[in-house]
Design a protein around this motif. Structure first.
Motif, PDB file in Angstrom:
ATOM      1  N   LEU A  30     -53.460 -48.362 -74.863  1.00  0.00           N
ATOM      2  CA  LEU A  30     -52.873 -49.608 -74.363  1.00  0.00           C
ATOM      3  C   LEU A  30     -52.596 -49.550 -72.870  1.00  0.00           C
ATOM      4  O   LEU A  30     -52.768 -50.543 -72.157  1.00  0.00           O
ATOM      5  CB  LEU A  30     -51.583 -49.909 -75.132  1.00  0.00           C
ATOM      6  N   ALA A  31     -52.156 -48.385 -72.370  1.00  0.00           N
ATOM      7  CA  ALA A  31     -51.874 -48.268 -70.940  1.00  0.00           C
ATOM      8  C   ALA A  31     -53.147 -48.443 -70.119  1.00  0.00           C
ATOM      9  O   ALA A  31     -53.142 -49.068 -69.054  1.00  0.00           O
ATOM     10  CB  ALA A  31     -51.239 -46.908 -70.641  1.00  0.00           C
ATOM     11  N   LYS A  32     -54.248 -47.902 -70.613  1.00  0.00           N
ATOM     12  CA  LYS A  32     -55.511 -48.081 -69.904  1.00  0.00           C
ATOM     13  C   LYS A  32     -55.970 -49.536 -69.975  1.00  0.00           C
ATOM     14  O   LYS A  32     -56.459 -50.106 -69.007  1.00  0.00           O
ATOM     15  CB  LYS A  32     -56.580 -47.167 -70.505  1.00  0.00           C
ATOM     16  N   LYS A  33     -55.777 -50.162 -71.147  1.00  0.00           N
ATOM     17  CA  LYS A  33     -56.215 -51.538 -71.341  1.00  0.00           C
ATOM     18  C   LYS A  33     -55.484 -52.507 -70.417  1.00  0.00           C
ATOM     19  O   LYS A  33     -56.090 -53.423 -69.848  1.00  0.00           O
ATOM     20  CB  LYS A  33     -55.984 -51.935 -72.801  1.00  0.00           C
ATOM     21  N   TYR A  34     -54.170 -52.304 -70.238  1.00  0.00           N
ATOM     22  CA  TYR A  34     -53.379 -53.266 -69.485  1.00  0.00           C
ATOM     23  C   TYR A  34     -53.037 -52.814 -68.064  1.00  0.00           C
ATOM     24  O   TYR A  34     -52.312 -53.515 -67.358  1.00  0.00           O
ATOM     25  CB  TYR A  34     -52.073 -53.551 -70.242  1.00  0.00           C
ATOM     26  N   HIS A  35     -53.539 -51.645 -67.643  1.00  0.00           N
ATOM     27  CA  HIS A  35     -53.177 -51.148 -66.318  1.00  0.00           C
ATOM     28  C   HIS A  35     -53.606 -52.143 -65.235  1.00  0.00           C
ATOM     29  O   HIS A  35     -54.694 -52.719 -65.292  1.00  0.00           O
ATOM     30  CB  HIS A  35     -53.828 -49.784 -66.054  1.00  0.00           C
ATOM     31  N   PRO A  36     -52.757 -52.383 -64.222  1.00  0.00           N
ATOM     32  CA  PRO A  36     -53.085 -53.344 -63.155  1.00  0.00           C
ATOM     33  C   PRO A  36     -54.407 -53.063 -62.457  1.00  0.00           C
ATOM     34  O   PRO A  36     -55.078 -53.991 -62.002  1.00  0.00           O
ATOM     35  CB  PRO A  36     -51.901 -53.190 -62.183  1.00  0.00           C
ATOM     36  N   ASP A  37     -54.798 -51.790 -62.364  1.00  0.00           N
ATOM     37  CA  ASP A  37     -56.086 -51.484 -61.728  1.00  0.00           C
ATOM     38  C   ASP A  37     -57.243 -52.073 -62.516  1.00  0.00           C
ATOM     39  O   ASP A  37     -58.289 -52.399 -61.948  1.00  0.00           O
ATOM     40  CB  ASP A  37     -56.275 -49.961 -61.627  1.00  0.00           C
ATOM     41  N   MET A  38     -57.053 -52.195 -63.833  1.00  0.00           N
ATOM     42  CA  MET A  38     -58.095 -52.744 -64.683  1.00  0.00           C
ATOM     43  C   MET A  38     -57.991 -54.269 -64.820  1.00  0.00           C
ATOM     44  O   MET A  38     -58.913 -54.915 -65.302  1.00  0.00           O
ATOM     45  CB  MET A  38     -58.020 -52.110 -66.088  1.00  0.00           C
TER      46      MET A  38
END
Length: 382
Positions: A30-38
């Motif tokens: 989830l952190a990768k999915k919603y990270h601002p960089d992404m």
């Protein structure tokens, strides 16, 4: 207020009995999915990113999790049963984020947050190609086109208009994060968050590139001529390394994944490296034996002699006439099954001749029928 918060287990999508490994796996996803960089310029994703971090910050800490299970969100409000905000303390951001931001992580509250400048690999891209039976068996070349993300050719991936450059964010001083202080009943706590001015990049683009609107990347159509190896089969995949979307900050590009589908053939069926087909033969050919023409995947025929007395459903194998293995190049077999076609529409003369022929046949000529009838007599005479 506590009543406005979602349940932390619901936020992470895990069961209340989830162990530490399950929590960490859910958090990483989830952190990768919603990270601002992404998700640049996506306020909803930014909010979900904060919510996921808050939930994991509590559930990953055994003591905080115990308090949360007993008192819910009230455990961390001012005047709650015990101290400690639901901030990001109590777990190692470096360990979590190193798996998809190339190491460095948050580096603790005193160190530099390096995710803004860490390499991020590009996404893989999947496409589907449909082949004829012959193309799959013997290989071919296919022209394919697909969309992928590439660094903008105008600004060379900076996001700034040609002739200009990016500037270091004056709020986070280029780190991509800021420290936020919060007053709790235990005193002042500090948490590190993504900088909302530069959205975690550490850079400010004052004059955006017109070609990419300051995003540094563009989506373009890519065309490739792909070599399909001989022997590839339905459902198999060809991987072209580095032909996916571009990475960021020096990250590796993703891969192009080509999924293969094969159209059915009107005569042949394939199982692994073997090819199967059915060939009709006449009653006379089956009885007397004959040299018949057997089709091959090359679009030709080969002669094959079947023995006299061949029964319908008999299978014959032509070795080395099947499909070449993708790796070893060793060819499988061509296996054909004969189907004896019983003559129809006989005239009087033909019927007479067949009747005379049947009268001359003995048990040797009808061994299976004779054996079957004997079994029936034995069965019904009991």
């Amino acid at each position: 207020m506590a009543e406005t918060k979602r349940d932390y287990y619901e936020v992470l999508g895990v069961d209340k009995n989830a162990d530490e490994a399950a929590l960490k796996k859910a958090y990483r996803t989830l952190a990768k999915k919603y990270h601002p960089d992404m998700n640049p310029d996506n306020k909803e994703a930014e909010q979900k990113f904060k919510e996921v971090n808050e939930a994991y910050g509590v559930l990953s800490d055994p003591e905080k999790r115990r308090q949360y299970d007993q008192f819910g969100h009230a455990a961390f409000e001012a005047g709650g049963p015990s101290g400690g905000g639901a901030g990001f303390g109590g777990f190692d951001f470096g360990d979590i984020f190193s798996s998809f931001f190339g190491g460095g992580g948050f580096g603790g509250f005193g160190g530099g947050y390096s995710a803004a400048n860490s390499p991020v690999d590009g996404d893989d891209i999947g496409v589907r190609v449909t082949l004829s039976f012959e193309e799959a068996v013997f290989g071919c070349k296919k022209d394919i086109s697909y969309n992928r993300v590439e660094a903008c050719g105008e600004c060379h991936g900076t996001g700034a208009a040609p002739g200009t450059s990016t500037e270091t964010c004056d709020r986070c001083r280029g780190t991509g994060t800021i420290v936020v202080q919060q007053q709790t009943f235990m005193g002042i706590t500090q948490t590190r968050r993504t900088c909302d001015r530069c959205r975690g990049t550490g850079k400010i683009v004052k004059t955006p590139c017109k070609n990419c609107n300051g995003k540094a990347f563009v989506r373009l159509t890519k065309k490739l001529s792909v070599t399909i190896p001989a022997g590839i089969d339905e459902g198999q995949r060809i991987v072209l390394r580095g032909q996916g979307s571009a990475g960021r900050n020096g990250g590796a590009p993703g891969d192009l994944l080509i999924q293969v589908a094969v159209r059915p053939h009107p005569v042949f069926e394939r199982e692994g490296n073997n090819i199967y087909c059915e060939i009709p033969i006449s009653f006379t050919e089956a009885a007397l034996g004959a040299e018949i023409e057997v089709p091959t995947p090359e679009g030709k025929t080969k002669k094959y002699t079947i023995p006299e007395g061949t029964q319908t459903g008999t299978a014959f194998t032509m070795r080395g006439e099947g499909v070449a293995d993708v790796n070893t190049k060793r060819r499988g077999n061509l296996i054909f099954t004969v189907q004896v076609e019983v003559p129809r529409g006989l005239n009087a003369e033909q019927k007479k001749l067949l009747s005379e022929f049947a009268a001359t046949c003995g048990e040797k000529n009808d061994a299976k029928r004779t054996s079957f009838r004997k079994k029936l007599r034995d069965l019904f005479s009991r």
